[in-house]
Design a protein around this motif. Structure first.
Motif, PDB file in Angstrom:
ATOM      1  N   HIS A 165      41.605  33.200  45.928  1.00 49.32           N
ATOM      2  CA  HIS A 165      41.045  34.501  46.306  1.00 49.32           C
ATOM      3  C   HIS A 165      41.619  35.644  45.478  1.00 49.32           C
ATOM      4  O   HIS A 165      41.191  36.789  45.600  1.00 49.32           O
ATOM      5  CB  HIS A 165      41.318  34.768  47.788  1.00 49.32           C
ATOM      6  CG  HIS A 165      42.773  34.851  48.114  1.00 49.32           C
ATOM      7  ND1 HIS A 165      43.591  33.741  48.137  1.00 49.32           N
ATOM      8  CD2 HIS A 165      43.565  35.903  48.421  1.00 49.32           C
ATOM      9  CE1 HIS A 165      44.823  34.119  48.446  1.00 49.32           C
ATOM     10  NE2 HIS A 165      44.849  35.424  48.614  1.00 49.32           N
ATOM     11  N   GLN A 166      42.624  35.339  44.628  1.00 49.63           N
ATOM     12  CA  GLN A 166      43.224  36.390  43.804  1.00 49.63           C
ATOM     13  C   GLN A 166      42.780  36.296  42.346  1.00 49.63           C
ATOM     14  O   GLN A 166      43.432  36.816  41.457  1.00 49.63           O
ATOM     15  CB  GLN A 166      44.751  36.286  43.887  1.00 49.63           C
ATOM     16  CG  GLN A 166      45.295  36.550  45.283  1.00 49.63           C
ATOM     17  CD  GLN A 166      46.806  36.459  45.357  1.00 49.63           C
ATOM     18  OE1 GLN A 166      47.474  36.258  44.348  1.00 49.63           O
ATOM     19  NE2 GLN A 166      47.349  36.614  46.546  1.00 49.63           N
TER      20      GLN A 166
ATOM     21  N   MET B 196      35.723  42.809  41.597  1.00 45.34           N
ATOM     22  CA  MET B 196      34.690  43.188  42.559  1.00 45.34           C
ATOM     23  C   MET B 196      35.242  44.044  43.711  1.00 45.34           C
ATOM     24  O   MET B 196      34.523  44.835  44.298  1.00 45.34           O
ATOM     25  CB  MET B 196      34.049  41.930  43.143  1.00 45.34           C
ATOM     26  CG  MET B 196      33.268  41.097  42.134  1.00 45.34           C
ATOM     27  SD  MET B 196      31.772  41.917  41.556  1.00 45.34           S
ATOM     28  CE  MET B 196      30.760  41.818  43.030  1.00 45.34           C
ATOM     29  N   GLU B 197      36.529  43.879  44.014  1.00 44.48           N
ATOM     30  CA  GLU B 197      37.080  44.567  45.176  1.00 44.48           C
ATOM     31  C   GLU B 197      37.881  45.819  44.818  1.00 44.48           C
ATOM     32  O   GLU B 197      38.437  46.462  45.704  1.00 44.48           O
ATOM     33  CB  GLU B 197      37.961  43.587  45.982  1.00 44.48           C
ATOM     34  CG  GLU B 197      37.117  42.460  46.585  1.00 44.48           C
ATOM     35  CD  GLU B 197      37.940  41.550  47.481  1.00 44.48           C
ATOM     36  OE1 GLU B 197      39.180  41.724  47.521  1.00 44.48           O
ATOM     37  OE2 GLU B 197      37.330  40.682  48.142  1.00 44.48           O
ATOM     38  N   LYS B 198      37.924  46.154  43.532  1.00 43.53           N
ATOM     39  CA  LYS B 198      38.599  47.392  43.150  1.00 43.53           C
ATOM     40  C   LYS B 198      37.771  48.585  43.631  1.00 43.53           C
ATOM     41  O   LYS B 198      36.553  48.618  43.499  1.00 43.53           O
ATOM     42  CB  LYS B 198      38.736  47.452  41.633  1.00 43.53           C
ATOM     43  CG  LYS B 198      39.983  46.751  41.109  1.00 43.53           C
ATOM     44  CD  LYS B 198      40.143  46.947  39.617  1.00 43.53           C
ATOM     45  CE  LYS B 198      41.436  46.322  39.125  1.00 43.53           C
ATOM     46  NZ  LYS B 198      41.562  46.449  37.659  1.00 43.53           N
ATOM     47  N   LYS B 199      38.480  49.547  44.128  1.00 44.57           N
ATOM     48  CA  LYS B 199      37.773  50.750  44.588  1.00 44.57           C
ATOM     49  C   LYS B 199      37.397  51.596  43.389  1.00 44.57           C
ATOM     50  O   LYS B 199      38.191  51.762  42.453  1.00 44.57           O
ATOM     51  CB  LYS B 199      38.664  51.557  45.532  1.00 44.57           C
ATOM     52  CG  LYS B 199      38.940  50.832  46.839  1.00 44.57           C
ATOM     53  CD  LYS B 199      39.795  51.682  47.761  1.00 44.57           C
ATOM     54  CE  LYS B 199      40.060  50.960  49.083  1.00 44.57           C
ATOM     55  NZ  LYS B 199      40.905  51.758  49.980  1.00 44.57           N
ATOM     56  N   PRO B 200      36.184  52.152  43.360  1.00 45.28           N
ATOM     57  CA  PRO B 200      35.761  52.981  42.236  1.00 45.28           C
ATOM     58  C   PRO B 200      36.605  54.234  42.107  1.00 45.28           C
ATOM     59  O   PRO B 200      37.156  54.722  43.074  1.00 45.28           O
ATOM     60  CB  PRO B 200      34.304  53.313  42.553  1.00 45.28           C
ATOM     61  CG  PRO B 200      34.067  52.945  43.968  1.00 45.28           C
ATOM     62  CD  PRO B 200      35.160  52.037  44.412  1.00 45.28           C
TER      63      PRO B 200
END
Length: 341
Positions: free
Chosen positions: A329-330, A337-341
């Motif tokens: 999962h890492q 995909m899970e980085k905040k803009p």
């Protein structure tokens, strides 16, 4: 016994005197290989020779077409693709040592093995893996057994500590003797491992134990009275009278160590797994501490090279089979995909 069987099979395998002579030399030099490799070779020889005789084929030398048919026979009778690959490899080994060209070099055999692997993967076959014995499992058992009056449980606890701490294989642990125990300046135990499956050299291998593992091993040695018996096996049998059998001709067998893991599994409150992994792994087994320690190291962020060194793995892909699910999962894409803009 293995040499008698091998020599008997040599006589049956070929009428060619030159080939027979080379095979007999091969048997005489069997100590160049691990006992496990030799056992596997004898097993493959028996199965393949029987198949060749029943199907009017020649076993030695074997043609590429006959090897193709033999490997297909193994697949049809339910052998795993990894087992079939082992058969092909050992047949090649036998031919090389008989001074013959292995049939495995043929494109026919290459395509057959490729097809077998593809059919197996598409059909849902997956590599089996021992259920990991993790650090948390060790600590739970430590709390249950550390004050036990049963000598067998003291031995079992010490064994599990050493198995997890060193990542040694069961066969390597079984060979340890009391004389292999020395101490570092800080009092922790240093184990002198003569050789492993992948490290066969005069310098051997040194393994250090943690403080707690040192304490548990010393408690077992003291309770068993092993300190004055340098030639005794470190993990020797325990008689039902609650006394250690210090003078033993051979180490505990692999099934005996498997029993330790099975007892630990039940003691920890686990029931038999409802869904067996590859029809084999319904609880902890001989490889479980090795798998669990590797996964714990990966989870804590240790580098692949460090884990390989601890477990004496030579190929990264072997280790990756053990830790493939730990940090899936890492991965880079999940991170992206899970980085905040």
């Amino acid at each position: 016994m293995g040499e008698i069987i091998a020599n008997g099979m040599v006589s049956a395998l070929t009428a060619d005197e030159d080939i027979a002579a080379r095979l007999k030399e091969f048997v005489q030099d069997k100590d160049a290989f691990s006992s496990n490799t030799w056992r596997q070779l004898l097993s493959v020889m028996r199965v393949c020779y029987r198949w060749a005789r029943e199907n009017a084929r020649t076993f030695l030398p074997m043609t590429d077409a006959d090897l193709r048919d033999y490997l297909n026979f193994l697949q049809l009778t339910g052998r795993a693709s990894s087992t079939i690959a082992t058969h092909a490899s050992l047949i090649s080994m036998l031919h090389r040592n008989a001074g013959l060209t292995p049939p495995n070099t043929s494109p026919i055999v290459f395509r057959t093995i490729k097809k077998i692997n593809r059919v197996a993967v598409v059909g849902g076959e997956r590599t089996g893996q021992a259920i990991p014995f993790r650090l948390a499992d060790l600590m739970k058992l430590d709390s249950l057994w550390f004050n036990s009056s049963l000598l067998r449980e003291k031995r079992n606890l010490a064994f599990l500590h050493v198995a997890y701490n060193t990542l040694l294989r069961v066969s390597e642990l079984s060979r340890l003797r009391v004389r292999d125990v020395t101490f570092a300046d800080d009092g922790r135990i240093i184990l002198d491992v003569a050789w492993t499956k992948t490290i066969v050299q005069t310098g051997g291998l040194i393994k250090a134990l943690s403080n707690l593992s040192t304490q548990r091993l010393m408690e077992w040695i003291a309770a068993a009275g092993l300190a004055a018996e340098p030639d005794a096996f470190l993990f020797c049998p325990v008689h039902r009278s609650n006394k250690a059998v210090m003078i033993a001709e051979r180490p505990l067998s692999t099934p005996s160590f498997e029993t330790i893991f099975a007892h630990a599994w039940r003691t920890s409150g686990h029931s038999k797994s409802a869904k067996l992994n590859k029809n084999r792994y319904g609880g902890w087994s001989g490889h479980s501490a090795r798998v669990g320690a590797a996964q714990d190291m990966a989870k804590q962020g240790y580098a692949v090279a460090q884990i390989m060194q601890e477990g004496t793995w030579k190929k990264p892909e072997t280790l990756m089979r053990y830790i493939r699910n730990v940090d899936a999962h890492q991965g880079a894409m999940v991170d992206l995909m899970e980085k905040k803009p």
